[in-house]
Write a protein that holds these residues in place. Structure first.
Motif: not given
Length: 508
Positions: A80-88, A145-148
């Motif tokens: 999903p799209a995430v705010p700028a500076g946030t890990q997807g 492994g959910p890395y982010t």
């Protein structure tokens, strides 16, 4: 099949927490025959959701019945799209067989991280990053492994397919020899941080070897992320001119370490963080397998790349990784600050090495490369040279360098060595360099910092001498730098062309 998000929490000994889902079950061969499956296949799909803050590893047990010829896994997850500076969302995958998931255990059968969306395993063969071998009956575990994880969470889907039939024969692995022809005691060039299609690289082993020969390297080390599948993938690619060592890039959530020159087929686990106080145990396992412990890109800016385990268990440190960048500059300054502790031989000092970490074109194999003074072109000799600090780093094989210090009565010492002299006895520091191109300068660094700098001729070749004493400089090392891209406006030095390990000046 829909599995609930979080089913039960298990604590692997010495590792970060892990979620274990309910098992996936299949019909036994006899039941499959009655259902008409016979030599065909059975498939199950599991879907679920992982919220932010999920443990590092999610285990999906798969009950494999007898009579399975091949196991296949595919997976996907949303982005999903995430705010700028946030890990997807980023989610890795691997698998352990019926022998279990214990840390360092024998059940490991492969890990492709996020480089692949599907893989197969059978006795005869396996997808690169995975190990061929029998698909025995028992409880296997697919590992996510959910890395982010994005703020919205991570939706995943895993499909497992079992193909029934007679097991094939697993080929005996052919590993590279530990010796090449060599030139006796000499300087040997190598690159010991490299990737192929066996993890997240794009080159095949044959393409990697061709690139290494084009770079005029004497040795390379295959270091795939968290897998040993490449160890048997270089059959027929070595020769008298090229030594191929086996290893692994142990890729944890708190930094990566190059396990250089471990015994073929030896797997080093990565499922722990610095807070688990487990790295010392696995550093010992690297050494027990005949390898060197080399933290990689300690100040790399990718998620999980920063080195958090400290350097007490290291044999060397990768101070220059690929194209020279500010994080390499920080690493070199940090490394240099540790050298003073070894000035009087009170503590072991940590040698510096450089590797390309090349994954694909246009990343250049051998940029940079470590040049090691070794007694021969063998695994043991190369490792001994690195461990002793008899090494320097170059941007390419075009760079030639000689660096030594000389005192009275014919006494001298080379890179990684120690010269014992009276405190005020004059010592001559001498560097010969060629092949670095125009607009380069030479810098001599000591425990006080940079004490001497001079420009090289436009030819990129020259000899530089500087006189000092042991009371003034407890050690000295050399750097050859390109001109800063901004003309020096930022005050930062230019990219590295070559650098040496120190020579220590010990007072009598």
């Amino acid at each position: 099949m829909r599995r609930r998000d979080v089913l039960r929490l298990s604590a692997l000994a010495g590792a970060a927490g892990a979620l274990t889902l309910d098992p996936v079950t299949f019909a036994h061969a006899e039941e499959a025959d009655r259902e008409g499956a016979g030599d065909r296949e059975q498939t199950r799909t599991v879907t679920g959701h992982l919220p932010t803050g999920s443990p590092d590893f999610v285990y999906l047990p798969v009950e494999v019945p007898p009579g399975v010829r091949e196991l296949a896994v595919s997976y996907s997850y949303d982005r999903p799209a995430v705010p700028a500076g946030t890990q997807g969302n980023a989610c890795d995958i691997g698998i352990f067989d019926e022998r279990g998931t214990e840390l360092g255990g024998r059940g490991f059968r492969g890990w492709s991280g996020g480089a692949r969306t599907e893989f197969t395993i059978s006795a005869e063969s396996a997808t690169p990053a995975y190990l061929p071998g029998p698909v025995n009956a028992g409880t296997w575990h697919v590992v996510l492994g959910p890395y982010t994880v994005a703020p919205q969470g991570l939706n995943y889907s895993v499909t497992i397919t079992l193909r029934h039939g007679r097991q094939g024969v697993t080929p005996k692995p052919v590993y590279p020899p530990e010796r090449a022809k060599g030139r006796g005691r000499a300087w040997y060039r190598g690159d010991s941080h490299l990737h192929t299609v066996h993890s997240d690289g794009k080159r095949t082993p044959a393409e990697l070897v061709a690139a290494a020969r084009a770079a005029k390297l004497d040795f390379i080390t295959t270091t795939e992320h968290n897998t040993t599948s490449s160890h048997a993938a270089f059959a027929g690619l070595w020769g008298d001119d090229l030594l191929i060592l086996t290893g692994e890039e142990v890729t944890t959530r708190n930094g990566h370490v190059v396990a250089m020159g471990t015994d073929p087929g030896v797997f080093i686990d990565w499922r722990y963080r610095a807070r688990d106080n487990a790295f010392g145990r696995y550093a010992r396992k690297i050494r027990q397998a005949g390898g060197l412990v080399i933290p990689a890109h300690p100040h790399g800016d990718c998620v999980g790349c920063n080195w958090k385990f400290g350097f007490n268990d290291a044999d060397a440190v990768e101070v220059w990784n690929g194209t020279y960048t500010p994080d390499d500059e920080v690493t070199i300054q940090e490394w240099d600050n540790t050298l003073v502790a070894a000035v009087r031989g009170e503590r072991r000092w940590l040698p510096a090495v450089g590797h390309s970490d090349a994954h694909r074109e246009p990343q250049v194999v051998g940029h940079p490369q470590t040049v090691v003074l070794a007694d021969d072109l063998t695994r043991t000799a190369i490792q001994e040279g690195i461990r002793a600090g008899r090494a320097w780093i170059a941007e390419s094989a075009d760079v030639r360098l000689s660096f030594q210090v000389a005192g009275g009565r014919g006494r001298h010492a080379g890179i990684g060595g120690r010269l014992r002299v009276r405190p005020d006895e004059p010592v001559t520091v001498r560097l010969e360099i060629s092949g670095v191109g125009p607009d380069c300068s030479v810098r001599f660094i000591t425990d006080q910092g940079r004490l001497y700098t001079t420009a090289l001729p436009a030819s990129g070749a020259g000899t530089v001498e500087w006189r000092t004493t042991a009371s003034y400089a407890a050690y000295v090392r050399a750097e050859v730098r390109h001109a800063p891209a901004d003309g020096g406006a930022s005050g930062l030095p230019g990219p590295m062309a070559a650098m040496t390990n120190p020579i220590f000046l010990d007072e009598e």
